[in-house]
Design a protein around this motif. Structure first.
Motif, PDB file in Angstrom:
ATOM      1  N   MET A  83       0.822  -1.432   0.065  1.00  0.00           N
ATOM      2  CA  MET A  83      -0.002  -0.055  -0.054  1.00  0.00           C
ATOM      3  C   MET A  83       0.775   1.209   0.043  1.00  0.00           C
ATOM      4  SD  MET A  83      -1.389   0.172   3.846  1.00  0.00           S
ATOM      5  CE  MET A  83      -1.663  -1.288   4.255  1.00  0.00           C
ATOM      6  N   LYS A  84       0.567   2.225  -0.656  1.00  0.00           N
ATOM      7  CA  LYS A  84       1.106   3.589  -0.510  1.00  0.00           C
ATOM      8  C   LYS A  84       0.575   4.349   0.268  1.00  0.00           C
ATOM      9  CE  LYS A  84       3.452   3.237  -5.108  1.00  0.00           C
ATOM     10  NZ  LYS A  84       3.868   3.776  -6.337  1.00  0.00           N
ATOM     11  N   VAL A  85       1.162   5.390   0.888  1.00  0.00           N
ATOM     12  CA  VAL A  85       0.826   6.360   1.795  1.00  0.00           C
ATOM     13  C   VAL A  85       1.935   7.593   1.826  1.00  0.00           C
ATOM     14  CG1 VAL A  85       1.876   5.482   3.862  1.00  0.00           C
ATOM     15  CG2 VAL A  85      -0.229   6.948   3.931  1.00  0.00           C
ATOM     16  N   LYS A  86       1.226   8.672   1.871  1.00  0.00           N
ATOM     17  CA  LYS A  86       2.195   9.820   2.267  1.00  0.00           C
ATOM     18  C   LYS A  86       2.813   9.801   3.466  1.00  0.00           C
ATOM     19  CE  LYS A  86      -0.844  12.933  -0.617  1.00  0.00           C
ATOM     20  NZ  LYS A  86      -1.569  14.035  -0.713  1.00  0.00           N
ATOM     21  N   THR A  87       4.276  10.181   3.469  1.00  0.00           N
ATOM     22  CA  THR A  87       5.011   9.829   4.659  1.00  0.00           C
ATOM     23  C   THR A  87       4.478  10.670   5.778  1.00  0.00           C
ATOM     24  OG1 THR A  87       6.849   9.462   3.071  1.00  0.00           O
ATOM     25  CG2 THR A  87       7.347  10.034   5.454  1.00  0.00           C
ATOM     26  N   GLU A  88       4.217  12.006   5.334  1.00  0.00           N
ATOM     27  CA  GLU A  88       3.823  12.993   6.473  1.00  0.00           C
ATOM     28  C   GLU A  88       2.602  12.600   6.919  1.00  0.00           C
ATOM     29  OE1 GLU A  88       2.152  17.553   6.438  1.00  0.00           O
ATOM     30  OE2 GLU A  88       3.769  17.070   5.127  1.00  0.00           O
ATOM     31  N   SER A  89       1.375  12.166   6.300  1.00  0.00           N
ATOM     32  CA  SER A  89       0.248  11.535   6.910  1.00  0.00           C
ATOM     33  C   SER A  89       0.382  10.589   7.830  1.00  0.00           C
ATOM     34  CB  SER A  89      -0.589  11.506   5.653  1.00  0.00           C
ATOM     35  OG  SER A  89      -0.983  12.518   4.841  1.00  0.00           O
ATOM     36  N   LEU A  90       1.161   9.494   7.341  1.00  0.00           N
ATOM     37  CA  LEU A  90       1.503   8.215   8.017  1.00  0.00           C
ATOM     38  C   LEU A  90       2.191   8.634   9.413  1.00  0.00           C
ATOM     39  CD1 LEU A  90       1.614   5.384   8.646  1.00  0.00           C
ATOM     40  CD2 LEU A  90       3.434   5.287   7.105  1.00  0.00           C
ATOM     41  N   GLU A  91       3.144   9.661   9.383  1.00  0.00           N
ATOM     42  CA  GLU A  91       3.802  10.302  10.725  1.00  0.00           C
ATOM     43  C   GLU A  91       2.669  10.967  11.561  1.00  0.00           C
ATOM     44  OE1 GLU A  91       6.583  12.804   8.963  1.00  0.00           O
ATOM     45  OE2 GLU A  91       8.570  11.172   9.346  1.00  0.00           O
ATOM     46  N   ARG A  92       1.894  11.590  11.175  1.00  0.00           N
ATOM     47  CA  ARG A  92       0.828  12.174  11.768  1.00  0.00           C
ATOM     48  C   ARG A  92      -0.077  11.256  12.510  1.00  0.00           C
ATOM     49  NH1 ARG A  92      -0.995  15.314   8.474  1.00  0.00           N
ATOM     50  NH2 ARG A  92      -2.910  14.226   7.924  1.00  0.00           N
ATOM     51  N   LEU A  93      -0.425  10.281  11.937  1.00  0.00           N
ATOM     52  CA  LEU A  93      -1.222   8.988  12.163  1.00  0.00           C
ATOM     53  C   LEU A  93      -0.536   8.267  13.298  1.00  0.00           C
ATOM     54  CD1 LEU A  93      -3.874   7.321  11.726  1.00  0.00           C
ATOM     55  CD2 LEU A  93      -2.604   6.135   9.996  1.00  0.00           C
ATOM     56  N   LEU A  94       0.594   8.056  13.208  1.00  0.00           N
ATOM     57  CA  LEU A  94       1.390   7.216  14.130  1.00  0.00           C
ATOM     58  C   LEU A  94       1.711   7.991  15.429  1.00  0.00           C
ATOM     59  CD1 LEU A  94       3.921   5.335  11.790  1.00  0.00           C
ATOM     60  CD2 LEU A  94       2.173   4.347  12.894  1.00  0.00           C
ATOM     61  N   LYS A  95       1.907   9.213  15.120  1.00  0.00           N
ATOM     62  CA  LYS A  95       2.210  10.255  16.467  1.00  0.00           C
ATOM     63  C   LYS A  95       0.700  10.211  17.160  1.00  0.00           C
ATOM     64  CE  LYS A  95       6.099  12.743  14.824  1.00  0.00           C
ATOM     65  NZ  LYS A  95       6.437  14.105  14.427  1.00  0.00           N
ATOM     66  N   THR A  96      -0.322  10.380  16.439  1.00  0.00           N
ATOM     67  CA  THR A  96      -1.649  10.394  17.050  1.00  0.00           C
ATOM     68  C   THR A  96      -1.824   9.380  17.884  1.00  0.00           C
ATOM     69  OG1 THR A  96      -2.337  12.158  15.501  1.00  0.00           O
ATOM     70  CG2 THR A  96      -4.070  10.769  16.768  1.00  0.00           C
ATOM     71  N   THR A  97      -1.842   8.062  17.188  1.00  0.00           N
ATOM     72  CA  THR A  97      -1.725   6.848  17.969  1.00  0.00           C
ATOM     73  C   THR A  97      -1.182   6.537  19.264  1.00  0.00           C
ATOM     74  OG1 THR A  97      -2.384   5.911  15.786  1.00  0.00           O
ATOM     75  CG2 THR A  97      -1.836   4.350  17.431  1.00  0.00           C
ATOM     76  N   LYS A  98       0.148   6.951  19.243  1.00  0.00           N
ATOM     77  CA  LYS A  98       0.884   6.793  20.283  1.00  0.00           C
ATOM     78  C   LYS A  98       0.360   7.390  21.880  1.00  0.00           C
ATOM     79  CE  LYS A  98       5.248   7.911  20.717  1.00  0.00           C
ATOM     80  NZ  LYS A  98       6.490   8.595  20.437  1.00  0.00           N
ATOM     81  N   ARG A  99      -0.482   8.523  21.430  1.00  0.00           N
ATOM     82  CA  ARG A  99      -1.204   9.458  22.458  1.00  0.00           C
ATOM     83  C   ARG A  99      -0.253   9.364  23.778  1.00  0.00           C
ATOM     84  NH1 ARG A  99      -5.980   5.680  22.479  1.00  0.00           N
ATOM     85  NH2 ARG A  99      -6.163   6.139  24.800  1.00  0.00           N
ATOM     86  N   ASN A 100       0.828  10.309  23.906  1.00  0.00           N
ATOM     87  CA  ASN A 100       1.864  10.619  24.840  1.00  0.00           C
ATOM     88  C   ASN A 100       1.123  11.017  25.851  1.00  0.00           C
ATOM     89  OD1 ASN A 100       3.986   9.413  23.429  1.00  0.00           O
ATOM     90  ND2 ASN A 100       4.659  11.533  22.793  1.00  0.00           N
ATOM     91  N   GLN A 101       1.498  11.073  27.149  1.00  0.00           N
ATOM     92  CA  GLN A 101       0.826  11.104  28.386  1.00  0.00           C
ATOM     93  C   GLN A 101       1.976  11.622  29.282  1.00  0.00           C
ATOM     94  OE1 GLN A 101      -1.566   8.315  30.222  1.00  0.00           O
ATOM     95  NE2 GLN A 101       0.077   6.790  30.472  1.00  0.00           N
ATOM     96  N   PHE A 102       1.757  12.358  30.379  1.00  0.00           N
ATOM     97  CA  PHE A 102       2.667  12.666  31.570  1.00  0.00           C
ATOM     98  C   PHE A 102       2.426  11.770  32.716  1.00  0.00           C
ATOM     99  CE2 PHE A 102       3.512  15.908  28.283  1.00  0.00           C
ATOM    100  CZ  PHE A 102       4.853  16.073  28.462  1.00  0.00           C
ATOM    101  N   VAL A 103       3.237  11.061  33.209  1.00  0.00           N
ATOM    102  CA  VAL A 103       2.980  10.427  34.566  1.00  0.00           C
ATOM    103  C   VAL A 103       4.275  10.647  35.659  1.00  0.00           C
ATOM    104  CG1 VAL A 103       2.836   8.193  35.581  1.00  0.00           C
ATOM    105  CG2 VAL A 103       2.069   8.462  33.485  1.00  0.00           C
ATOM    106  N   ASN A 104       3.789  11.328  36.507  1.00  0.00           N
ATOM    107  CA  ASN A 104       4.825  11.751  37.350  1.00  0.00           C
ATOM    108  C   ASN A 104       5.904  12.859  36.833  1.00  0.00           C
ATOM    109  OD1 ASN A 104       3.949  10.420  39.561  1.00  0.00           O
ATOM    110  ND2 ASN A 104       5.110   8.747  39.468  1.00  0.00           N
ATOM    111  N   GLY A 105       5.512  13.462  35.792  1.00  0.00           N
ATOM    112  CA  GLY A 105       6.457  14.604  35.005  1.00  0.00           C
ATOM    113  C   GLY A 105       7.105  14.031  34.065  1.00  0.00           C
ATOM    114  N   LYS A 106       6.807  12.452  33.854  1.00  0.00           N
ATOM    115  CA  LYS A 106       7.874  11.872  32.882  1.00  0.00           C
ATOM    116  C   LYS A 106       6.985  11.775  31.506  1.00  0.00           C
ATOM    117  CE  LYS A 106      11.502   8.587  32.529  1.00  0.00           C
ATOM    118  NZ  LYS A 106      11.822   7.229  33.348  1.00  0.00           N
ATOM    119  N   GLU A 107       7.327  11.834  30.303  1.00  0.00           N
ATOM    120  CA  GLU A 107       6.434  11.754  29.246  1.00  0.00           C
ATOM    121  C   GLU A 107       6.698  10.081  28.827  1.00  0.00           C
ATOM    122  OE1 GLU A 107       5.511  13.552  24.726  1.00  0.00           O
ATOM    123  OE2 GLU A 107       7.434  13.933  25.969  1.00  0.00           O
TER     124      GLU A 107
END
Length: 130
Positions: free
Chosen positions: A1-25
């Motif tokens: 499958m083909k996909v735009k790199t920028e769109s895939l990066e944005r999708l993966l970063k959104t999926t990761k859903r970073n959070q902060f626990v005790n001040g640590k990401e």
């Protein structure tokens, strides 16, 4: 499958859903499944505790159907930095191959892998999302 790199990066970063626990990401999601259906590419994932939620995010793609396991989102994001504006994702023989016009990256990838080390088997939790 083909996909735009920028769109895939944005999708993966959104999926990761970073959070902060005790001040640590930290990421709530370390791995995911990319699924292409019709003209959408979506990620499906289980959060770190394996119980609280299953999430799905999506972007446009070329419409080529397929399922791509992403065992390490950060590793794939790191590889995408070195690829062109669009990439082709191929899966076979337990490997994910990322191909662009000037580079090819190969990494281990299997739908039978664990979502998190603390889970006994991914297939128990991931069977519903595949």
């Amino acid at each position: 499958m083909k996909v735009k790199t920028e769109s895939l990066e944005r999708l993966l970063k959104t999926t990761k859903r970073n959070q902060f626990v005790n001040g640590k990401e930290q990421a709530q999601v370390l791995s995911c499944i990319l699924r292409s259906e019709h003209d959408r590419l979506s990620t499906t994932s289980v959060v770190r505790d394996g119980k609280t939620s299953v999430a799905r995010f999506s972007i446009d793609n070329d419409g080529f159907p397929g399922i791509v396991p992403v065992p390490d989102i950060d590793r794939l994001l790191g590889a995408l930095k070195f690829h062109g504006t669009s990439v082709k994702l191929d899966v076979g023989d337990g490997k994910l191959v990322v191909i662009s016009t000037n580079k090819q990256t190969t990494m281990s990838a299997n739908t039978e892998g664990r979502a998190f080390l603390m889970l006994k088997r991914c297939s128990t939790h991931c069977a519903a999302i595949i």
